[in-house]
Design a protein around this motif. Structure first.
Motif, PDB file in Angstrom:
ATOM      1  N   GLY A  81      40.564  -7.521  -6.016  1.00 38.06           N
ATOM      2  CA  GLY A  81      39.436  -6.826  -6.598  1.00 38.06           C
ATOM      3  C   GLY A  81      39.380  -7.074  -8.084  1.00 38.06           C
ATOM      4  N   ALA A  96      28.641  -4.290  -1.807  1.00 34.86           N
ATOM      5  CA  ALA A  96      29.767  -5.088  -1.322  1.00 34.86           C
ATOM      6  C   ALA A  96      29.746  -5.195   0.200  1.00 34.86           C
ATOM      7  N   ILE A 107      33.471  -6.082   8.216  1.00 32.84           N
ATOM      8  CA  ILE A 107      32.803  -5.459   7.072  1.00 32.84           C
ATOM      9  C   ILE A 107      31.396  -5.013   7.461  1.00 32.84           C
ATOM     10  N   LEU A 140      37.202  -1.366   1.967  1.00 27.14           N
ATOM     11  CA  LEU A 140      36.662  -1.673   0.651  1.00 27.14           C
ATOM     12  C   LEU A 140      36.476  -0.348  -0.069  1.00 27.14           C
ATOM     13  N   GLN A 147      36.748  -2.024  -8.194  1.00 30.34           N
ATOM     14  CA  GLN A 147      36.235  -2.286  -6.856  1.00 30.34           C
ATOM     15  C   GLN A 147      37.255  -3.199  -6.192  1.00 30.34           C
ATOM     16  N   MET A 149      39.266  -4.703  -2.202  1.00 28.48           N
ATOM     17  CA  MET A 149      39.329  -4.853  -0.757  1.00 28.48           C
ATOM     18  C   MET A 149      40.797  -4.813  -0.346  1.00 28.48           C
TER      19      MET A 149
END
Length: 181
Positions: A81, A96, A107, A140, A147, A149
């Motif tokens: 990230g 995202a 995702i 996420l 930010q 993952m």
């Protein structure tokens, strides 16, 4: 005079309504934990090297980070990230998910999850066991500081991994990695 008073009330009301977002800006910084769930960090992992090269070349955000723990045979965790001040984490997470969902089914079908003590917004998903050799999942998250993952893969097909486990592991990792700024 009335317009100025109304403007002050609007600004004060907005500040109060978004106080958590404002207070969370830059509250944490990313610090790579030396180990996670008993797995030592892989300091020279391909992921870490790639991110370092991309930062050095200017292809990645200067505040990008990545870490790997474990191995494909024993199971592993990867995190990547970047640090940034984010006033609207839920919107950043939605963006995202939209971008990642174009190439990743997990995702695309991720569900909103409790982000835990660090706040912000989080969504997680798990690969259907029938489609993968090793159970795996992804979370996420976005908050006022970063930010990222979080990806977790179990060592063999006989291992189990539930959505609740992935969510709990991502929250536990955040508590270790997100240190007061």
């Amino acid at each position: 005079m009335i317009a100025a008073g109304a403007a002050v009330l609007v600004v004060a009301g907005t500040g109060y309504a978004f106080a958590d977002n404002i207070a969370g800006l830059g509250a944490y910084r990313y610090v790579t934990p030396r180990e996670f769930e008993g797995l030592p960090v892989e300091a020279d992992s391909p992921l870490t090297k790639r991110i370092q090269q991309e930062v050095a070349s200017g292809a990645a955000d200067p505040k990008a980070f990545g870490a790997s723990y474990g191995s494909p045979s024993s199971g592993y965790v990867m995190v990547m990230g970047y640090q940034r001040h984010d006033f609207w984490p839920s919107s950043s997470l939605a963006d995202a998910l939209r971008r990642g969902g174009a190439t990743n089914d997990v995702i695309l079908h991720a569900h909103r999850a409790d982000p835990g003590a660090r706040g912000g917004a989080m969504a997680c998903g798990i690969d259907p066991p029938s489609l993968v050799a090793q159970p795996s999942g992804i979370c996420l998250w976005a908050d006022g500081s970063m930010q990222a993952m979080f990806s977790e893969v179990r060592g063999s097909s006989s291992d189990t991994l539930t959505l609740d486990q992935v969510e709990a592991d991502a929250r536990a990792f955040r508590l270790l990695a997100e240190q007061p700024g």
